[in-house]
Design a protein around this motif. Structure first.
Motif, PDB file in Angstrom:
ATOM      1  N   ASP A 101     -22.622  -1.691  13.461  1.00 32.26           N
ATOM      2  CA  ASP A 101     -23.970  -1.147  13.619  1.00 32.26           C
ATOM      3  C   ASP A 101     -24.348  -0.155  12.523  1.00 32.26           C
ATOM      4  O   ASP A 101     -25.408  -0.256  11.922  1.00 32.26           O
ATOM      5  N   SER A 102     -23.464   0.807  12.239  1.00 26.94           N
ATOM      6  CA  SER A 102     -23.802   1.870  11.284  1.00 26.94           C
ATOM      7  C   SER A 102     -23.273   1.619   9.881  1.00 26.94           C
ATOM      8  O   SER A 102     -23.740   2.230   8.925  1.00 26.94           O
ATOM      9  N   GLY A 103     -22.279   0.759   9.753  1.00 22.82           N
ATOM     10  CA  GLY A 103     -21.657   0.521   8.454  1.00 22.82           C
ATOM     11  C   GLY A 103     -20.671   1.609   8.057  1.00 22.82           C
ATOM     12  O   GLY A 103     -20.098   1.568   6.971  1.00 22.82           O
ATOM     13  N   LYS A 104     -20.452   2.600   8.934  1.00 21.21           N
ATOM     14  CA  LYS A 104     -19.537   3.701   8.620  1.00 21.21           C
ATOM     15  C   LYS A 104     -18.100   3.187   8.543  1.00 21.21           C
ATOM     16  O   LYS A 104     -17.653   2.410   9.384  1.00 21.21           O
ATOM     17  N   LEU A 105     -17.387   3.669   7.530  1.00 19.74           N
ATOM     18  CA  LEU A 105     -15.995   3.300   7.333  1.00 19.74           C
ATOM     19  C   LEU A 105     -15.138   3.951   8.409  1.00 19.74           C
ATOM     20  O   LEU A 105     -15.251   5.155   8.671  1.00 19.74           O
ATOM     21  N   VAL A 106     -14.297   3.161   9.055  1.00 18.78           N
ATOM     22  CA  VAL A 106     -13.454   3.618  10.149  1.00 18.78           C
ATOM     23  C   VAL A 106     -11.996   3.763   9.705  1.00 18.78           C
ATOM     24  O   VAL A 106     -11.322   4.718  10.061  1.00 18.78           O
ATOM     25  N   ALA A 107     -11.515   2.802   8.902  1.00 21.50           N
ATOM     26  CA  ALA A 107     -10.126   2.838   8.446  1.00 21.50           C
ATOM     27  C   ALA A 107      -9.993   2.033   7.161  1.00 21.50           C
ATOM     28  O   ALA A 107     -10.782   1.115   6.899  1.00 21.50           O
ATOM     29  N   THR A 108      -8.986   2.388   6.374  1.00 25.56           N
ATOM     30  CA  THR A 108      -8.647   1.612   5.192  1.00 25.56           C
ATOM     31  C   THR A 108      -7.152   1.379   5.203  1.00 25.56           C
ATOM     32  O   THR A 108      -6.387   2.106   5.833  1.00 25.56           O
ATOM     33  N   ALA A 109      -6.728   0.347   4.492  1.00 24.64           N
ATOM     34  CA  ALA A 109      -5.299   0.055   4.386  1.00 24.64           C
ATOM     35  C   ALA A 109      -5.024  -0.619   3.049  1.00 24.64           C
ATOM     36  O   ALA A 109      -5.872  -1.332   2.517  1.00 24.64           O
ATOM     37  N   THR A 110      -3.844  -0.364   2.526  1.00 25.61           N
ATOM     38  CA  THR A 110      -3.345  -1.084   1.364  1.00 25.61           C
ATOM     39  C   THR A 110      -1.965  -1.592   1.714  1.00 25.61           C
ATOM     40  O   THR A 110      -1.243  -0.964   2.522  1.00 25.61           O
ATOM     41  N   ALA A 111      -1.599  -2.712   1.134  1.00 28.22           N
ATOM     42  CA  ALA A 111      -0.301  -3.294   1.445  1.00 28.22           C
ATOM     43  C   ALA A 111       0.192  -4.127   0.280  1.00 28.22           C
ATOM     44  O   ALA A 111      -0.586  -4.615  -0.541  1.00 28.22           O
ATOM     45  N   SER A 112       1.501  -4.289   0.241  1.00 29.31           N
ATOM     46  CA  SER A 112       2.093  -5.246  -0.678  1.00 29.31           C
ATOM     47  C   SER A 112       2.976  -6.173   0.147  1.00 29.31           C
ATOM     48  O   SER A 112       3.555  -5.765   1.161  1.00 29.31           O
ATOM     49  N   PHE A 113       3.027  -7.426  -0.272  1.00 30.50           N
ATOM     50  CA  PHE A 113       3.769  -8.452   0.451  1.00 30.50           C
ATOM     51  C   PHE A 113       4.668  -9.211  -0.515  1.00 30.50           C
ATOM     52  O   PHE A 113       4.288  -9.429  -1.683  1.00 30.50           O
ATOM     53  N   PHE A 114       5.817  -9.641  -0.037  1.00 28.79           N
ATOM     54  CA  PHE A 114       6.686 -10.522  -0.784  1.00 28.79           C
ATOM     55  C   PHE A 114       6.338 -11.939  -0.383  1.00 28.79           C
ATOM     56  O   PHE A 114       6.352 -12.279   0.798  1.00 28.79           O
ATOM     57  N   ALA A 115       5.981 -12.761  -1.359  1.00 31.24           N
ATOM     58  CA  ALA A 115       5.601 -14.156  -1.086  1.00 31.24           C
ATOM     59  C   ALA A 115       6.860 -15.020  -1.129  1.00 31.24           C
ATOM     60  O   ALA A 115       7.443 -15.226  -2.189  1.00 31.24           O
ATOM     61  N   ALA A 116       7.278 -15.476   0.023  1.00 32.57           N
ATOM     62  CA  ALA A 116       8.510 -16.289   0.117  1.00 32.57           C
ATOM     63  C   ALA A 116       8.307 -17.691  -0.391  1.00 32.57           C
ATOM     64  O   ALA A 116       7.237 -18.206  -0.429  1.00 32.57           O
TER      65      ALA A 116
END
Length: 89
Positions: free
Chosen positions: A74-89
């Protein structure tokens, strides 16, 4: 506010990046193992829905780097952010 379900949705959104078209030339969907995950909870999420957008920042042969954002629909307000790295098997 934030519930365990919303936290799970953020992680699911972020980990869903393995469906990215980048992997099409590498045989399609590949399993990923999380090697690093950072999550920042910025404010309680309120409203009718919380949207999550994830993107691949860089995908190499072995490691994939991604980020995600959750925002109130509704408001477009940012609630959370995340960054990640993954190993591609």
């Amino acid at each position: 506010g934030f519930t365990e379900t919303r936290v799970r949705e953020l992680l699911k959104c972020l980990s869903g990046i393995y469906r990215n078209p980048h992997f099409a030339h590498q045989g399609g969907v590949r399993p990923l193992a999380t090697t690093d995950l950072h999550t920042q909870f910025l404010r309680p999420g309120v409203g009718s829905a919380i949207l999550c957008r994830a993107q691949v920042v860089r995908a190499g042969k072995a490691l994939v780097f991604a980020r995600a954002e959750m925002s109130e629909e509704d408001s477009g307000k940012l609630v959370a952010t995340a960054t990640a790295s993954f190993f591609a098997a």
